[in-house]
Design a protein around this motif. Structure first.
Motif, PDB file in Angstrom:
ATOM      1  N   ARG A 409      52.464  26.092  39.893  1.00 54.63           N
ATOM      2  CA  ARG A 409      51.212  25.336  39.808  1.00 54.63           C
ATOM      3  C   ARG A 409      50.008  26.272  39.727  1.00 54.63           C
ATOM      4  N   VAL A 410      50.048  27.364  40.488  1.00 55.22           N
ATOM      5  CA  VAL A 410      48.941  28.327  40.463  1.00 55.22           C
ATOM      6  C   VAL A 410      48.805  28.931  39.073  1.00 55.22           C
ATOM      7  N   ARG A 411      49.918  29.368  38.504  1.00 57.91           N
ATOM      8  CA  ARG A 411      49.858  29.984  37.173  1.00 57.91           C
ATOM      9  C   ARG A 411      49.344  28.987  36.130  1.00 57.91           C
ATOM     10  N   GLU A 412      49.841  27.778  36.194  1.00 54.77           N
ATOM     11  CA  GLU A 412      49.422  26.774  35.216  1.00 54.77           C
ATOM     12  C   GLU A 412      47.928  26.474  35.341  1.00 54.77           C
ATOM     13  N   ASN A 413      47.411  26.437  36.558  1.00 50.10           N
ATOM     14  CA  ASN A 413      46.020  26.071  36.793  1.00 50.10           C
ATOM     15  C   ASN A 413      45.060  27.195  36.440  1.00 50.10           C
ATOM     16  N   ILE A 414      45.368  28.429  36.891  1.00 51.34           N
ATOM     17  CA  ILE A 414      44.396  29.514  36.715  1.00 51.34           C
ATOM     18  C   ILE A 414      44.475  30.166  35.338  1.00 51.34           C
ATOM     19  N   SER A 415      45.622  30.058  34.690  1.00 46.12           N
ATOM     20  CA  SER A 415      45.781  30.725  33.388  1.00 46.12           C
ATOM     21  C   SER A 415      45.041  30.026  32.259  1.00 46.12           C
ATOM     22  N   VAL A 416      44.419  28.889  32.548  1.00 45.33           N
ATOM     23  CA  VAL A 416      43.607  28.238  31.512  1.00 45.33           C
ATOM     24  C   VAL A 416      42.368  29.068  31.210  1.00 45.33           C
ATOM     25  N   HIS A 417      41.992  29.943  32.160  1.00 43.86           N
ATOM     26  CA  HIS A 417      40.841  30.811  31.923  1.00 43.86           C
ATOM     27  C   HIS A 417      41.308  32.033  31.135  1.00 43.86           C
ATOM     28  N   PRO A 418      40.638  32.366  30.039  1.00 48.13           N
ATOM     29  CA  PRO A 418      41.111  33.464  29.171  1.00 48.13           C
ATOM     30  C   PRO A 418      41.061  34.851  29.821  1.00 48.13           C
ATOM     31  N   HIS A 419      40.239  35.031  30.857  1.00 48.31           N
ATOM     32  CA  HIS A 419      40.081  36.368  31.451  1.00 48.31           C
ATOM     33  C   HIS A 419      40.577  36.437  32.891  1.00 48.31           C
ATOM     34  N   TRP A 420      41.537  35.609  33.237  1.00 41.33           N
ATOM     35  CA  TRP A 420      41.954  35.539  34.635  1.00 41.33           C
ATOM     36  C   TRP A 420      42.604  36.822  35.140  1.00 41.33           C
ATOM     37  N   LEU A 421      43.146  37.615  34.227  1.00 42.44           N
ATOM     38  CA  LEU A 421      43.784  38.864  34.641  1.00 42.44           C
ATOM     39  C   LEU A 421      42.792  40.005  34.859  1.00 42.44           C
ATOM     40  N   GLN A 422      41.525  39.780  34.535  1.00 45.41           N
ATOM     41  CA  GLN A 422      40.534  40.853  34.624  1.00 45.41           C
ATOM     42  C   GLN A 422      39.782  40.880  35.958  1.00 45.41           C
ATOM     43  N   VAL A 423      39.998  39.900  36.805  1.00 41.63           N
ATOM     44  CA  VAL A 423      39.243  39.818  38.064  1.00 41.63           C
ATOM     45  C   VAL A 423      40.132  40.258  39.233  1.00 41.63           C
ATOM     46  N   PRO A 424      39.686  41.255  39.996  1.00 36.64           N
ATOM     47  CA  PRO A 424      40.483  41.744  41.139  1.00 36.64           C
ATOM     48  C   PRO A 424      40.704  40.659  42.187  1.00 36.64           C
ATOM     49  N   ALA A 425      41.829  40.751  42.865  1.00 30.79           N
ATOM     50  CA  ALA A 425      42.183  39.760  43.887  1.00 30.79           C
ATOM     51  C   ALA A 425      41.182  39.743  45.036  1.00 30.79           C
ATOM     52  N   VAL A 426      40.539  40.904  45.301  1.00 37.46           N
ATOM     53  CA  VAL A 426      39.582  40.958  46.409  1.00 37.46           C
ATOM     54  C   VAL A 426      38.392  40.040  46.154  1.00 37.46           C
ATOM     55  N   TYR A 427      37.994  39.879  44.881  1.00 37.88           N
ATOM     56  CA  TYR A 427      36.883  38.984  44.555  1.00 37.88           C
ATOM     57  C   TYR A 427      37.293  37.526  44.745  1.00 37.88           C
ATOM     58  N   LEU A 428      38.544  37.228  44.392  1.00 38.48           N
ATOM     59  CA  LEU A 428      39.041  35.874  44.603  1.00 38.48           C
ATOM     60  C   LEU A 428      39.066  35.556  46.100  1.00 38.48           C
TER      61      LEU A 428
END
Length: 557
Positions: A409-428
């Protein structure tokens, strides 16, 4: 009374400790020096009545190298060992250097001398044990350390559990001029044949083992017999496992017994399971294992992580405590606190911090757990190719664990954003903390709108306030975060570029080649900045990882 001046600086207190044998051990400050005194109850009363001036006390100074290791607990244990083997109360006054020798080592030395046939072991013999072991039997007899009537060969055979066949083979291998052998070499000859029979292997195999683990040469036969029995019966180790992990033979049998009796589980695993996976854990003191286990529980390190990397128990509990504190103070690492590989990060924490500092100097903010924990060669390759980025698996695991959602569910929800892999986990992590702790947003609301976590926290705060003030939605509305996300992307025409306004100047958080030169190398083909050695990944004896020593270091620091 024993009174020893130790140049350890001023201690602004006086403490008294009672040993198992009724002795009182006191530590107090006189000027800039620490005075260690040991008295019996009777001596203490006599002292009070006679009021002997301090100047009349016989005082001796320990070697400087021993001062740093001396502490109240170690001194008390040393005195207890000496009393156990019949030494008189004034022995440490006669030979103060004994206080600097680990208690377990003193016991081992005494056993070795007794196995040789020396019933009367004098204090100076313990203090000079290494040099005496290197002297020939002839020299030791001349010094009256070994009496003329002592038959060393018979004494060694009597203390070893060997068959008549091996005994005959062993005696035939000893030359007639064995008195010109040093005591260490003679014991080594007996030890090799003894262990070869015990493990039903060749003498050459034992010789290689002793070369690999040289401390085996300095263990008493009594300890060997106890260790082999404990490892076989209590820990159910096969002879192959013991020989493969030969360092187990140089362990302190008292510590092996204590671990078996006092430790039932470590990291959620039964003792016999975790010790078979990592036998080196048995080289840690029982107190260290219990303290480390408690520290991991206090910091909520999950058993799952310990099961993946049980080597964490081979480090000192003090080292683990300092690293856990530093871990909590490092923002980039906080999202990985619940990750199954967190124990690996703690184990190689020195290398991890070095890499974080290096990447920070290159203005690389997207750091994955994979990048921090891979070996040196792979890390250098990532740097040279400019492929430093977040790993989707790290982000998904963090969000799934924190929000209690399935990874799918997490992958399906967040991967709709084209740049989701560019943001460090610490910011999330920062945005989640703000939404839940400050604004009272539920995890269910966040789970339905995960892309909002990718935006700079300053902009999330700004747009959240805007929606609240405008009244377009309230915090309890299920679509509240969707409304905030609408305003975050509105002026960027819903392209997803709204995440770059504070985090980055460009869309890509890759390492530009200009950081390292045109092709990522200097004139020698190497990266300009030191990326840290990977010795601590491939070597069990790295100094900087502060591995625990065996009983020669006594209690781990």
């Amino acid at each position: 009374m024993i009174s020893i001046k130790l140049l350890k600086g001023l201690i602004i207190r006086k403490s008294i400790l009672t040993t198992e044998f009724g002795k009182r051990l006191s530590f107090s400050a006189v000027g800039g020096r620490t005075i260690v005194s040991c008295t019996s109850a009777e001596e203490d009363n006599d002292m009070k009545q006679s009021e002997t001036p301090a100047k009349s006390i016989n005082q001796k100074v320990l070697k400087k190298s021993a001062i740093a290791r001396l502490n109240e607990e170690s001194v008390a244990k040393t005195l207890n060992v000496l009393n156990k083997y019949g030494f008189k109360n004034g022995v440490t006054q006669e030979c103060p250097d004994l206080l600097s020798i680990p208690p377990a080592a003193i016991e081992n030395y005494i056993l070795i001398f007794r196995e040789t046939g020396l019933e009367c072991v004098r204090p100076f013999m313990l203090a000079t044990f290494p040099s005496l072991m290197k002297k020939t039997l002839t020299a030791l007899r001349k010094l009256k350390i070994i009496p003329d009537n002592v038959n060393i060969l018979e004494n060694y055979i009597k203390n070893l559990d060997i068959s008549k066949k091996v005994e005959h083979s062993l005696l035939s291998a000893i030359p007639r001029n064995y008195n010109e052998f040093c005591l260490l070499d003679l014991r080594l000859l007996f030890l090799q044949h003894f262990l070869a029979e015990k493990f039903q292997t060749k003498v050459e195999t034992i010789q290689k083992l002793i070369v690999k683990y040289p401390r085996c040469k300095h263990r008493s036969f009594t300890w060997y017999l106890e260790n082999i029995q404990i490892l076989r019966e209590n820990y159910e180790f096969s002879d192959q496992i013991i020989l493969k992990h030969g360092y187990l033979l140089q362990a302190n049998p008292n510590n092996l017994k204590a671990i078996f009796q006092e430790v039932s589980t470590l990291g959620g695993m039964p003792l016999h399971v975790i010790t078979k996976r990592r036998p080196k854990i048995l080289m840690s003191s029982v107190s260290n294992l219990l303290e480390t286990n408690e520290l991991l529980k206090q910091h909520k390190i999950r058993d799952e992580s310990v099961k993946k990397y049980p080597d964490i128990f081979t480090l000192s509990s003090k080292t683990i405590a300092s690293r856990l504190q530093a871990f909590d103070e490092t923002p980039q690492l906080i999202p990985f606190k619940t990750h199954p590989r967190v124990c690996r990060l703690l184990y190689y924490f020195t290398k991890v911090k070095r890499r974080l500092n290096y990447l920070e100097s290159l203005e690389v903010s997207g750091v994955s757990l994979h990048i921090l924990s891979i070996d040196k060669e792979k890390f250098a390759k990532y740097i040279q190719l400019g492929e430093i980025r977040n790993k989707g698996a790290d982000v998904i695991y963090f969000l799934s664990d924190y929000l209690k959602l399935t990874r799918e569910r997490v992958r399906e929800n967040i991967s709709v954003h084209p740049h989701w892999l560019q943001v460090p986990a610490v910011y999330l992590h920062d945005v989640i903390h703000y939404l839940i702790s400050t604004k009272g947003i539920s995890k269910e609301q966040i789970g339905s709108c995960l892309p909002i976590l990718l935006y700079p926290i300053a902009r999330v705060k700004e747009e959240t306030e805007r929606v609240e003030i405008s009244g377009e939605a309230t915090k309890t509305d299920t679509f509240f975060l969707h409304m905030v996300l609408y305003y975050l992307e509105k002026k960027f025409h819903f392209t997803g570029d709204g995440i770059w306004t504070t985090y980055h100047q460009s869309r890509h958080n890759f390492l530009d080649k200009e950081h390292l030169g045109l092709d990522g190398h200097d004139e020698n083909g190497k990266a300009h900045v030191d990326i840290g050695s990977d010795e601590d990944c491939n070597s069990e004896s790295s100094d900087e990882e502060e591995k625990l020593e065996d009983f020669d270091s006594d209690d781990n620091e």
